[in-house]
Design an enzyme around this catalytic site. Sequence first.
Site, PDB file in Angstrom:
ATOM      1  N   LYS A  96       0.763  -1.482   0.030  1.00 41.80           N
ATOM      2  CA  LYS A  96       0.452   0.129   0.022  1.00 41.80           C
ATOM      3  C   LYS A  96       0.714   1.422  -0.045  1.00 41.80           C
ATOM      4  O   LYS A  96       1.939   0.928   1.005  1.00 41.80           O
ATOM      5  CB  LYS A  96      -0.901  -0.341   1.391  1.00 41.80           C
ATOM      6  CG  LYS A  96      -1.676   0.984   1.987  1.00 41.80           C
ATOM      7  CD  LYS A  96      -1.922   1.387   3.257  1.00 41.80           C
ATOM      8  CE  LYS A  96      -2.623   2.368   3.049  1.00 41.80           C
ATOM      9  NZ  LYS A  96      -3.417   2.597   4.595  1.00 41.80           N
TER      10      LYS A  96
ATOM     11  N   ASP B 292      -2.188  10.738   3.218  1.00 45.22           N
ATOM     12  CA  ASP B 292      -3.862  10.617   3.569  1.00 45.22           C
ATOM     13  C   ASP B 292      -4.579  11.486   4.348  1.00 45.22           C
ATOM     14  O   ASP B 292      -4.455  11.613   5.604  1.00 45.22           O
ATOM     15  CB  ASP B 292      -3.314   9.117   4.276  1.00 45.22           C
ATOM     16  CG  ASP B 292      -5.051   8.962   4.185  1.00 45.22           C
ATOM     17  OD1 ASP B 292      -6.202   9.087   3.250  1.00 45.22           O
ATOM     18  OD2 ASP B 292      -5.784   7.855   4.904  1.00 45.22           O
TER      19      ASP B 292
ATOM     20  N   LYS C  83     -10.023  13.409   8.230  1.00 45.88           N
ATOM     21  CA  LYS C  83      -9.020  13.041   9.709  1.00 45.88           C
ATOM     22  C   LYS C  83      -9.141  14.766  10.484  1.00 45.88           C
ATOM     23  O   LYS C  83      -8.898  15.461   9.837  1.00 45.88           O
ATOM     24  CB  LYS C  83      -8.023  12.621   9.332  1.00 45.88           C
ATOM     25  CG  LYS C  83      -7.813  10.735   8.819  1.00 45.88           C
ATOM     26  CD  LYS C  83      -6.192  11.176   9.037  1.00 45.88           C
ATOM     27  CE  LYS C  83      -6.356   9.342   7.372  1.00 45.88           C
ATOM     28  NZ  LYS C  83      -6.165   8.438   8.467  1.00 45.88           N
TER      29      LYS C  83
ATOM     30  N   ASP D 129     -12.113   7.782   4.243  1.00 44.07           N
ATOM     31  CA  ASP D 129     -10.867   7.579   4.508  1.00 44.07           C
ATOM     32  C   ASP D 129     -10.190   6.174   5.181  1.00 44.07           C
ATOM     33  O   ASP D 129      -9.799   5.211   5.756  1.00 44.07           O
ATOM     34  CB  ASP D 129     -10.721   8.226   5.828  1.00 44.07           C
ATOM     35  CG  ASP D 129      -9.074   8.068   6.574  1.00 44.07           C
ATOM     36  OD1 ASP D 129      -8.751   8.281   6.470  1.00 44.07           O
ATOM     37  OD2 ASP D 129      -9.502   8.067   8.153  1.00 44.07           O
TER      38      ASP D 129
ATOM     39  N   ARG E   4      -7.409  -0.432   1.281  1.00 42.69           N
ATOM     40  CA  ARG E   4      -7.898  -0.914   0.207  1.00 42.69           C
ATOM     41  C   ARG E   4      -8.085  -1.401  -0.558  1.00 42.69           C
ATOM     42  O   ARG E   4      -8.803  -1.918  -1.553  1.00 42.69           O
ATOM     43  CB  ARG E   4      -9.095  -1.863   1.616  1.00 42.69           C
ATOM     44  CG  ARG E   4     -10.340  -1.360   2.028  1.00 42.69           C
ATOM     45  CD  ARG E   4     -11.222  -1.040   2.363  1.00 42.69           C
ATOM     46  NE  ARG E   4     -10.650  -1.078   4.040  1.00 42.69           N
ATOM     47  CZ  ARG E   4     -11.054  -0.763   5.267  1.00 42.69           C
ATOM     48  NH1 ARG E   4     -12.662  -0.890   5.655  1.00 42.69           N
ATOM     49  NH2 ARG E   4     -10.548  -0.251   5.959  1.00 42.69           N
TER      50      ARG E   4
END
Length: 531
Positions: A297, A302, A309, A379, A383
């Site tokens: 990954k 992010d 966040k 968020d 995956r």
Amino acid sequence: MKIQIPRSLLAANVQLSSASARTSRKEEGGVSAKVYVMNKPTPKQWAEALSVELEGWQVTTAVVANKDLLTSSTPRGPRFFLRRLPLKGPFSHGGKLEDSTKAWFREQGGALFNLLKASTHDEIELIGHGLDDEAWTGLFLGMEMAAYQFKAEAFSGNANAGAKKGAKKTDEVWSMGSWSPRIRVQAQGAGAKPAKLAALLARARALGTATNFARHLVNLPPNVANPVTLAKAATEIFAGRPGVKVEVWDEKRLASENMNLHLGVGAGSPTPPRMVHIKYRPTGAKKTARPVALVGKGVTFDTGGVDIKPSAGMRLMKKDMGGSAAVFALAWWASETRHPQPLDFYLALAENSVDGASFRPSDVLVSRNGKSVEIHNTDAEGRLVLADVLDVAVTKTGADEPELVIDLATLTGAIKVALGAEIAGLFSNDDRLSSALEKAGTDAGELSWRMPMLSRYTATFASPFADMVNAVDGFGGAITAALFLERFVRNKPWAHLDIYGWNDKATGALGFAGGNGQGVQTIVSFLENRR
């Protein structure tokens, strides 16, 4: 800034020798630092080692103190004495969480390096008595890792603004610091042959440099390490390396491959996503050998996307590419050591930013394998990039069809809640693969723990608008994330390591807080045991 492999302490600073007897205080001259390291010595052997450097009363005091590490200042320079005593059981969990020989010596080697650094001596003599292969490897590895530091002084064209006139413009400054000692290594007893010691030194150097490279990639700021620059670094670093081919898929190729989950995550960033495939096919590999595929990954930063966040949760999110950093470093390790097995390395690179073009909750994206995914939370992006790239890995055919696939990812905060920062969550659809990885982690000193994959939890993925949602509310977040990934491996033997990838403070061999290279040593141990 050019992304490069960290310099190695062990590459040029170490001189190897063997000796049948220790040098006495009376025979030596000059001032230098000396380190005596022993593996499971008897009380008599320990006392004899101390008596080489210390006076009788000091030896008696040290023996009574019964410590593993002793330090002493002498007119001839500082002296360090380290021993590992035999472990006494019984151990809980079948010993799976105990330090291996290599792990113990790695941490002590790192701690010793930091003590030696404080002494500021440029000449160091390291005397090892009775050390086996794993002890020597761990000791060298710990020193290599502890030598790494990161310091960035200039990142872009205007980074030197305000600098003194005539100052030299630099692209990147990171190093072992100003201290670069000469280390003379003397082996006594078992493992005393210089040729054998040289092989162990080379092994530790490659593993330590790979670990430091993964750490370095995570430590780089996100305005330097992004999908485009990391893809460029892969093409540059592996250019001309035997048996290695690098293929980069840009946003156009990702679109033509229907990798809409991957594209969706990167849609809000001015830096478009990339998939990097590093194909390693060594000369002389068995024609019947099928490759192991490793997928990392690589969310280079992010923000959480539209489901943004909080600021406290965003500060370390440059580390959200820790899985791809480990896979990138493993590719370098394989080419550097000329690993005899075929391997495929995949970097799933994207930046999850906030913009008018960002993907949204309730969007429906169709994956490469045809499954539609309703976005429940932006968020839960890691995956998504992994899902599409896992499908690329498992659908290779012919000689490139993988025997098994392993992904590494800083995937969930839930696994840190369950296991803490030091133990990786291990998920797998294959018992043999899971057991091998768990053992590899214990041997390497990178612990993992197998977590359950309860299939009933997949019922929570139900969506009235798509085949599944990408995230669910409630408990078991690390498990449901792994169950989501399992839907994209097409029944291949597969394992998923949910890692933290970060060291909050300097400890042992990790003498510099920041990226910790988690996963590199586990996978190296796993691959070496498959030979």
